[in-house]
Scaffold this motif. Structure first.
Motif, mmCIF file in Angstrom:
data_model
loop_
_atom_site.group_PDB
_atom_site.id
_atom_site.type_symbol
_atom_site.label_atom_id
_atom_site.label_comp_id
_atom_site.label_asym_id
_atom_site.label_seq_id
_atom_site.Cartn_x
_atom_site.Cartn_y
_atom_site.Cartn_z
ATOM 1 N N SER A 20 0.833 -1.208 0.000
ATOM 2 C CA SER A 20 0.000 0.000 0.000
ATOM 3 C C SER A 20 0.866 1.256 0.000
ATOM 4 C CB SER A 20 -0.938 -0.001 1.204
ATOM 5 O OG SER A 20 -1.729 1.152 1.221
ATOM 6 N N TYR A 23 2.524 1.691 -3.405
ATOM 7 C CA TYR A 23 1.539 2.182 -4.366
ATOM 8 C C TYR A 23 1.294 3.686 -4.173
ATOM 9 C CZ TYR A 23 -2.766 2.796 -6.977
ATOM 10 O OH TYR A 23 -3.716 3.262 -7.846
ATOM 11 N N LYS A 24 1.130 4.110 -2.933
ATOM 12 C CA LYS A 24 0.915 5.538 -2.655
ATOM 13 C C LYS A 24 2.112 6.367 -3.121
ATOM 14 C CE LYS A 24 -2.024 4.872 1.395
ATOM 15 N NZ LYS A 24 -2.069 4.965 2.869
ATOM 16 N N GLN A 27 2.027 6.677 -6.902
ATOM 17 C CA GLN A 27 1.003 7.640 -7.314
ATOM 18 C C GLN A 27 1.486 9.078 -7.101
ATOM 19 O OE1 GLN A 27 -0.435 5.132 -9.033
ATOM 20 N NE2 GLN A 27 -2.137 6.539 -8.982
#
Length: 162
Positions: A20, A23-24, A27
């Motif tokens: 997670s 992924y953040k 982004q």
């Protein structure tokens, strides 16, 4: 045993949290670099894949490569065409989904800039990792992906009890 269950729960926590966070970070990095180029973050993967495929790609190809749904890819391609990054080869307005999206010269220009930034980000993310560690990491990561995809397939094939 309770001990092995506790270990599995901790592995789950570490894995889910770490994935997670990665992924953040990805982004945020996409958003930063795309804003600096005056582009939308959603363009990154489409520009990247279109640049790799000199003959262009269909929306269906991009859905598969970008792991996006049809509506999302259609929206991105529509915006990219409007902004002058792509054109449709042999465009048939009624069958745009099957037409090949091809980068314009402007699209190619931006794709080159994106590729340079990708190279920089990958180098930064790989600091302190040997080639052998990287090979093992990707082999393990892809195995986890395969295993979890198989589990998802099995779950979707199950029918709910009546």
């Amino acid at each position: 045993t309770d001990h092995s269950r506790a270990i599995m729960r901790k592995r789950f926590e570490n894995f889910a949290t770490t994935i997670s966070e990665i992924y953040k970070s990805i982004q945020k990095i996409k958003k930063y670099h795309m804003q600096s180029l005056g582009l939308k973050g959603t363009y990154v993967m489409c520009l990247y894949h279109l640049h790799q495929a000199s003959g262009g790609l269909t929306a269906s190809d991009l859905c598969r490569l970008c792991k996006e749904n049809k509506a999302g890819i259609s929206r991105i391609l529509s915006n990219m065409a409007r902004d002058g990054f792509i054109f449709y080869a042999g465009e048939s307005h009624s069958k745009k989904y099957r037409a090949r999206a091809v980068l314009t010269d402007t699209g190619k220009e931006y794709a080159v800039k994106i590729n340079e930034r990708i190279t920089d980000v990958v180098a930064k993310g790989s600091e302190g990792i040997t080639e052998q560690e990287r090979e093992i990491f990707y082999r393990v990561l892809f195995r986890i992906e395969e295993n979890l995809n198989q589990l998802c397939t099995e779950l979707s094939e199950r029918t709910e009890p009546q």
